[in-house]
Each structure stands twice: as C-alpha cells, then as structure tokens.
Motif scaffolding. Structure first.
Motif, PDB file in Angstrom:
ATOM      1  N   SER A  25      -8.719 -16.906 -11.309  1.00  0.00           N
ATOM      2  CA  SER A  25      -9.526 -17.054 -10.093  1.00  0.00           C
ATOM      3  C   SER A  25      -8.659 -17.613  -8.983  1.00  0.00           C
ATOM      4  O   SER A  25      -7.881 -18.540  -9.188  1.00  0.00           O
ATOM      5  N   GLY A  26      -8.816 -17.028  -7.781  1.00  0.00           N
ATOM      6  CA  GLY A  26      -8.058 -17.505  -6.629  1.00  0.00           C
ATOM      7  C   GLY A  26      -7.685 -16.354  -5.716  1.00  0.00           C
ATOM      8  O   GLY A  26      -7.896 -15.178  -6.040  1.00  0.00           O
ATOM      9  N   LYS A  27      -7.087 -16.681  -4.591  1.00  0.00           N
ATOM     10  CA  LYS A  27      -6.791 -15.661  -3.570  1.00  0.00           C
ATOM     11  C   LYS A  27      -5.791 -14.604  -4.050  1.00  0.00           C
ATOM     12  O   LYS A  27      -5.787 -13.472  -3.572  1.00  0.00           O
ATOM     13  N   ASP A  28      -4.922 -14.975  -5.014  1.00  0.00           N
ATOM     14  CA  ASP A  28      -3.918 -14.024  -5.504  1.00  0.00           C
ATOM     15  C   ASP A  28      -4.233 -13.500  -6.902  1.00  0.00           C
ATOM     16  O   ASP A  28      -3.370 -12.891  -7.549  1.00  0.00           O
ATOM     17  N   ALA A  29      -5.456 -13.743  -7.394  1.00  0.00           N
ATOM     18  CA  ALA A  29      -5.797 -13.373  -8.776  1.00  0.00           C
ATOM     19  C   ALA A  29      -5.610 -11.885  -9.039  1.00  0.00           C
ATOM     20  O   ALA A  29      -4.999 -11.486 -10.042  1.00  0.00           O
ATOM     21  N   ILE A  30      -6.105 -11.043  -8.141  1.00  0.00           N
ATOM     22  CA  ILE A  30      -6.018  -9.591  -8.349  1.00  0.00           C
ATOM     23  C   ILE A  30      -4.574  -9.121  -8.221  1.00  0.00           C
ATOM     24  O   ILE A  30      -4.096  -8.290  -9.016  1.00  0.00           O
ATOM     25  N   ALA A  31      -3.846  -9.655  -7.234  1.00  0.00           N
ATOM     26  CA  ALA A  31      -2.452  -9.254  -7.017  1.00  0.00           C
ATOM     27  C   ALA A  31      -1.582  -9.636  -8.222  1.00  0.00           C
ATOM     28  O   ALA A  31      -0.734  -8.846  -8.672  1.00  0.00           O
ATOM     29  N   ILE A  32      -1.785 -10.842  -8.776  1.00  0.00           N
ATOM     30  CA  ILE A  32      -1.005 -11.288  -9.937  1.00  0.00           C
ATOM     31  C   ILE A  32      -1.317 -10.433 -11.150  1.00  0.00           C
ATOM     32  O   ILE A  32      -0.414  -9.989 -11.881  1.00  0.00           O
ATOM     33  N   ALA A  33      -2.617 -10.187 -11.389  1.00  0.00           N
ATOM     34  CA  ALA A  33      -3.009  -9.345 -12.514  1.00  0.00           C
ATOM     35  C   ALA A  33      -2.456  -7.933 -12.359  1.00  0.00           C
ATOM     36  O   ALA A  33      -2.006  -7.317 -13.343  1.00  0.00           O
ATOM     37  N   ASP A  34      -2.431  -7.440 -11.125  1.00  0.00           N
ATOM     38  CA  ASP A  34      -1.961  -6.083 -10.863  1.00  0.00           C
ATOM     39  C   ASP A  34      -0.482  -5.924 -11.212  1.00  0.00           C
ATOM     40  O   ASP A  34      -0.055  -4.888 -11.727  1.00  0.00           O
ATOM     41  N   ARG A  35       0.316  -6.976 -10.942  1.00  0.00           N
ATOM     42  CA  ARG A  35       1.752  -6.914 -11.222  1.00  0.00           C
ATOM     43  C   ARG A  35       2.039  -6.863 -12.719  1.00  0.00           C
ATOM     44  O   ARG A  35       3.105  -6.385 -13.144  1.00  0.00           O
ATOM     45  N   CYS A  36       1.075  -7.372 -13.512  1.00  0.00           N
ATOM     46  CA  CYS A  36       1.261  -7.428 -14.967  1.00  0.00           C
ATOM     47  C   CYS A  36       0.499  -6.332 -15.704  1.00  0.00           C
ATOM     48  O   CYS A  36       0.506  -6.287 -16.944  1.00  0.00           O
ATOM     49  N   PHE A  37      -0.188  -5.479 -14.957  1.00  0.00           N
ATOM     50  CA  PHE A  37      -1.095  -4.487 -15.555  1.00  0.00           C
ATOM     51  C   PHE A  37      -0.580  -3.074 -15.287  1.00  0.00           C
ATOM     52  O   PHE A  37      -0.192  -2.732 -14.169  1.00  0.00           O
ATOM     53  N   GLU A  38      -0.621  -2.279 -16.317  1.00  0.00           N
ATOM     54  CA  GLU A  38      -0.226  -0.870 -16.205  1.00  0.00           C
ATOM     55  C   GLU A  38      -1.386  -0.010 -16.680  1.00  0.00           C
ATOM     56  O   GLU A  38      -1.732  -0.009 -17.867  1.00  0.00           O
ATOM     57  N   SER A  39      -2.031   0.679 -15.757  1.00  0.00           N
ATOM     58  CA  SER A  39      -3.223   1.466 -16.083  1.00  0.00           C
ATOM     59  C   SER A  39      -2.854   2.690 -16.908  1.00  0.00           C
ATOM     60  O   SER A  39      -1.736   3.219 -16.802  1.00  0.00           O
ATOM     61  N   VAL A  40      -3.810   3.143 -17.717  1.00  0.00           N
ATOM     62  CA  VAL A  40      -3.586   4.392 -18.459  1.00  0.00           C
ATOM     63  C   VAL A  40      -3.517   5.560 -17.488  1.00  0.00           C
ATOM     64  O   VAL A  40      -2.959   6.602 -17.800  1.00  0.00           O
ATOM     65  N   LYS A  41      -4.138   5.377 -16.328  1.00  0.00           N
ATOM     66  CA  LYS A  41      -4.035   6.373 -15.253  1.00  0.00           C
ATOM     67  C   LYS A  41      -2.920   5.923 -14.317  1.00  0.00           C
ATOM     68  O   LYS A  41      -3.059   4.936 -13.613  1.00  0.00           O
ATOM     69  N   LYS A  42      -1.825   6.609 -14.322  1.00  0.00           N
ATOM     70  CA  LYS A  42      -0.671   6.221 -13.538  1.00  0.00           C
ATOM     71  C   LYS A  42      -1.024   6.146 -12.054  1.00  0.00           C
ATOM     72  O   LYS A  42      -1.929   6.831 -11.565  1.00  0.00           O
ATOM     73  N   GLN A  43      -0.311   5.289 -11.334  1.00  0.00           N
ATOM     74  CA  GLN A  43      -0.482   5.078  -9.898  1.00  0.00           C
ATOM     75  C   GLN A  43      -1.782   4.359  -9.535  1.00  0.00           C
ATOM     76  O   GLN A  43      -2.109   4.226  -8.361  1.00  0.00           O
ATOM     77  N   LYS A  44      -2.511   3.889 -10.518  1.00  0.00           N
ATOM     78  CA  LYS A  44      -3.763   3.170 -10.246  1.00  0.00           C
ATOM     79  C   LYS A  44      -3.469   1.675 -10.114  1.00  0.00           C
ATOM     80  O   LYS A  44      -2.895   1.072 -11.012  1.00  0.00           O
ATOM     81  N   THR A  45      -3.844   1.070  -8.983  1.00  0.00           N
ATOM     82  CA  THR A  45      -3.625  -0.363  -8.780  1.00  0.00           C
ATOM     83  C   THR A  45      -4.963  -1.095  -8.716  1.00  0.00           C
ATOM     84  O   THR A  45      -5.940  -0.569  -8.173  1.00  0.00           O
ATOM     85  N   LEU A  46      -4.970  -2.322  -9.240  1.00  0.00           N
ATOM     86  CA  LEU A  46      -6.206  -3.113  -9.237  1.00  0.00           C
ATOM     87  C   LEU A  46      -6.625  -3.502  -7.826  1.00  0.00           C
ATOM     88  O   LEU A  46      -7.818  -3.663  -7.541  1.00  0.00           O
ATOM     89  N   LEU A  47      -5.648  -3.664  -6.936  1.00  0.00           N
ATOM     90  CA  LEU A  47      -5.950  -4.086  -5.564  1.00  0.00           C
ATOM     91  C   LEU A  47      -6.843  -3.086  -4.843  1.00  0.00           C
ATOM     92  O   LEU A  47      -7.621  -3.457  -3.958  1.00  0.00           O
ATOM     93  N   ASN A  48      -6.757  -1.832  -5.222  1.00  0.00           N
ATOM     94  CA  ASN A  48      -7.532  -0.789  -4.534  1.00  0.00           C
ATOM     95  C   ASN A  48      -8.862  -0.471  -5.210  1.00  0.00           C
ATOM     96  O   ASN A  48      -9.599   0.401  -4.754  1.00  0.00           O
ATOM     97  N   GLN A  49      -9.170  -1.203  -6.268  1.00  0.00           N
ATOM     98  CA  GLN A  49     -10.391  -0.887  -7.002  1.00  0.00           C
ATOM     99  C   GLN A  49     -11.594  -1.644  -6.434  1.00  0.00           C
ATOM    100  O   GLN A  49     -11.457  -2.696  -5.815  1.00  0.00           O
ATOM    101  N   LYS A  50     -12.774  -1.096  -6.660  1.00  0.00           N
ATOM    102  CA  LYS A  50     -14.010  -1.727  -6.191  1.00  0.00           C
ATOM    103  C   LYS A  50     -14.323  -2.956  -7.044  1.00  0.00           C
ATOM    104  O   LYS A  50     -13.852  -3.079  -8.177  1.00  0.00           O
TER     105      LYS A  50
END
Length: 463
Positions: A25-50
């Motif tokens: 939780s926090g202002k950088d939570a999604i950005a930090i998780a995104d850097r450590c996450f690799e989606s099964v769908k390539k080019q998918k970033t958490l920052l752009n998700q709803k």
C-alpha cells in the motif's frame, strides 16, 4: 510518523499453507509491483490496468522466476487504505513468501508496522477510529456474539449513533456561541426548552451505552466460571460433561485435581471459561494446600461461582454444606452463586424432595450420566443479559470507548445542571465543548499520535 511511503507485509497468517497473500500500500505500490511482475500476456503493465482487476503472471527477480501468482490491483481512493493497493496471491511456501517480500523491500517498500494498513485507512477517512478498532475485534472474535458485535461496529453502528448525538449537540453549541457574539443585545438563538429535551435524549442514550458495557465486556472476553467444592464430588466429571471430552483427570482418589484446569465452551454464542479447581478442605498435604489457595484466587477472578456437592455429602453433611454456602456468599456477596447437587441418581424420591426443601434453588445433576447438563447450560446463559444482542442494539465492548462515554456523560450532567440553574451561555459553552471533545475521542475527530500508537500496536502485522 511518516505515512506517505509504500509498505509491504504478509496479510495471511504466518507459516506454510496452500496460498499466501502479500499486501502493498502506498503511492508507489503499483509501480513497485509492476517492476517485479511479468504478465502471461506480454507487454501488459499493471500501471495501465483498471482498478479492482486480477492478473495472472510471475514474480521475477531479474531473470529468476520466484513464483506464478495472481496480482490484484486496487487504485486510490477505492481501496481498503484509500491508497493504491496491490495484493499478491502466491503459493504458501515460507521460502516463497520471504523471497517475494525481500524483493519488494529491495525495490523500495518498507515493512509495515502492526496495524499500519488499517491506520492508513483511518487517516485517509475510509474508517473512523471506532470502526478501525472493530477490525481488530473482528479478527480476534472466537464466538458468534463477539463476531456479531464487531461486525456491527465495523459497519458503523456505534459510530453513527455517536456522530448523530455529536452533530445535534454541536448545532446547539454553535447557537450558544452565537449568543455570546451578541451578548450586549440580550438575544437567545438557542431555544432552551429544545436544548433541555436534547440533553435528556443524550443522557438516555449515554446511559444505555454505558450500561451495555457490562454485557459487552463479558461477550468479548468470555465469562470465567469457577467450579468449586469438596474433593471427589465430581467437579472434573462435570467439566468433562460440559465440554463433551475427557479434559480433566477423573479418579476415585480425593484431591486428584491439584491445580486449576481451564477450558472454554460456547453456549448460544457466548463464551464461557470453566475453571475446574482443587477442592476446598482442610489438608496437611503441601501440594494440595497450594491448589486450595489457588481455588480462592480463581473464585475472586470468576464472574460466576458454581458450588458442587455430591448426594453422599448431602446425606451425611447437610449442616456443613449450609455453612460452606454461607461462607462463599459472605466472602463474595456480589457474585452469582449456582448451587449444584451431583450424583442425584444415587438418591431416592424422598431424599430428592428433602434436598429441594433444604437447598432452595439447587440444580439437580448427574455429571456421569449427563442428566441435567443441558439445563445447567441454560442457567449459565441466564446470567448474561443477551436481550440487547438479540435486539441488535449497540453494545460497547471497548474500554477506551467506555471511559470516553463516562466522561461525556459527566459533562452532559453539568450542562443539564447549568440549564436547570439558569447558567449563562458562556459557562454552558465550556461544558458543551468538553462533552463534544469526549465524543470526538471515540470516533477519532480528536486524537494524538500516542493514542494511535497504543491502539494500532495491538493489531497483527499485515492488517
């Protein structure tokens, strides 16, 4: 205290399991998780998700895959904390949990303090303070009644009642303050008769809430019941019958129970903590004497005392039993005393009639066969006023709330006295402000870092 960084913690219970959840939780939570996450769908970033979406992929440290996970994204302000929140559902291996948490720490997170997620929820206006405290009560609830009360408070039942009283009182306080600005013109903006009616209403509600604490406290913490009596009258057998298991050692040797044995039973949603104590009698046995001393200590701590005697005792020692009962009543005059005659299957009809006549209100029971055990449970639940619980009324369980309600009640009584005495508006305003202050303490409109630290220190990490 800094609450604008990004925190991480294990949100599920510690230890290995099928699944574990790691929360950020926090202002950088999604950005930090995104850097450590690799989606099964390539080019998918958490920052752009709803917000409120779940994504399948892998947690990756450089080129090393740690685990396949589900990542839930909650964007502010529509999250538990009111900040950006990410929850990573991974496999429940302790190694995997620690590897993911360490990765997030290296990526810019800080380990959350106890209760910090809920603290941020309070600071961001998602919960008031009494609702936040109810979260901890809900987690620790171990019976139906304590769960019901915690749910009601977490939904804001108690808060809304206090907030409504505070708002009405504040409206009159504003009018009285306005009168002070026009003191030279001798005008009254606050109708004194309406104000008197409001004070009576607040007094009634506060008394009801204060009185409910007696019930709420025992529901939250359980009701300690001390089972006492002479050795070998069946105390351990009764405890086993109530719990429906062989919890206490039973033998024909007097004094077998040399220490207190405790266990809990839930009756109609209320927790009872039964304490099987060493028997009360004169003895030269040093170890048994220590047990007897502990018996009186447990009776002091108990809210209900159960005195158990056997049919054999009644036949031969009726007079001594009556003296023993009087001793307990004199020593603990305010405690409910339930007198139980055990082993009644050994008495004939004439003896049973004499027993009922000599010991008024005695409960007849055979712990060995189970006769009278269910009726005993009904009598025990009768010691608790569950009417408020059944009627879904607000019940106070928190000592801090109880203390603030007492202080608010005291100030309201001063306001009431001031109205009846025709006190001037400036003096009435002082007492009203104090009452408002104590109302505000309950819901968190008025608080301090020390108070918040004390409250949330009792939470578990990750909540």
């Amino acid at each position: 205290m800094i609450y604008n960084d990004t925190i991480v913690a294990l949100a599920t219970a510690s230890g290995a399991g099928a699944v574990a959840i790691i929360r950020l939780s926090g202002k950088d939570a999604i950005a930090i998780a995104d850097r450590c996450f690799e989606s099964v769908k390539k080019q998918k970033t958490l920052l752009n998700q709803k917000t409120h979406t779940i994504h399948l992929g892998h947690i990756v440290d450089d080129k090393r895959t740690i685990d396949q996970v589900l990542v839930s994204v909650f964007k502010n302000p529509n999250s538990y904390t009111g900040e950006d929140v990410v929850e990573v559902s991974c496999h429940g291996s302790i190694y995997i949990q620690q590897e993911i948490i360490q990765l997030f720490l290296r990526s810019g997170c800080r380990m959350a303090n106890a209760g910090e997620f809920t603290l941020r929820s309070f600071l961001n206006g998602k919960l008031d303070l009494s609702q936040a405290e109810a979260v901890a009560d809900l987690i620790s609830s171990d019976n139906e009644a304590s769960h019901q009360i915690a749910m009601q408070q977490m939904r804001g039942g108690f808060s809304s009642e206090i907030a409504k009283l505070r708002e009405e009182l504040m409206n009159f306080a504003s009018l009285i303050e306005l009168e002070l600005d026009f003191a030279e013109e001798d005008v009254e903006f606050a109708d004194r008769s309406q104000f008197q009616a409001l004070v009576e209403k607040i007094t009634f509600v506060l008394k009801r809430l204060i009185d409910s604490f007696a019930v709420g406290n025992v529901i939250k913490n359980g009701i300690p019941v001390a089972i006492v009596g002479e050795p070998n009258v069946g105390k351990s057998t009764l405890l086993n019958a109530l719990l429906n298991e062989e919890r206490a050692i039973v033998s024909d040797i007097a004094g077998t129970t040399r220490d207190t044995i405790e266990d809990e039973l839930v009756i109609e949603g209320i927790g009872f903590r039964f304490i099987d104590t060493a028997g009360i009698r004169e003895t030269k046995d040093v170890v048994e004497s220590i047990g007897i001393k502990k018996t009186f200590e447990k009776m002091e701590q108990a809210q209900v005392v159960v005195l158990l005697f056997s049919a054999e005792e009644f036949k031969t020692e009726s007079k001594r039993l009556k003296i023993e009962i009087e001793k307990i009543k004199n020593r603990f005059p305010l405690k409910p005393l339930l007198i139980i005659a055990n082993k009644i299957d050994t008495l004939n009809v004439e003896e049973l009639d004499r027993l009922n006549l000599e010991f008024e209100g005695v409960h007849l029971l055979s712990a060995k066969s189970g006769l009278g055990v269910e009726e005993l449970k009904d009598k025990l639940i009768g010691f608790v006023n569950t009417g408020a619980l059944r009627n879904n009324e607000t019940i106070v369980t928190n000592t801090r709330h109880y203390d603030s309600l007492l202080k608010a009640f005291e100030e309201i009584q001063k306001v009431k006295y001031g109205l009846e005495s025709g006190l001037s508006g400036d003096l009435l305003a002082i007492d009203i402000r104090q009452a408002l202050y104590h109302f505000g303490e309950i819901t968190g409109e008025i608080t301090s870092d020390d108070l918040l630290g004390n409250i949330f220190a009792n939470f578990c990490i990750g909540k």
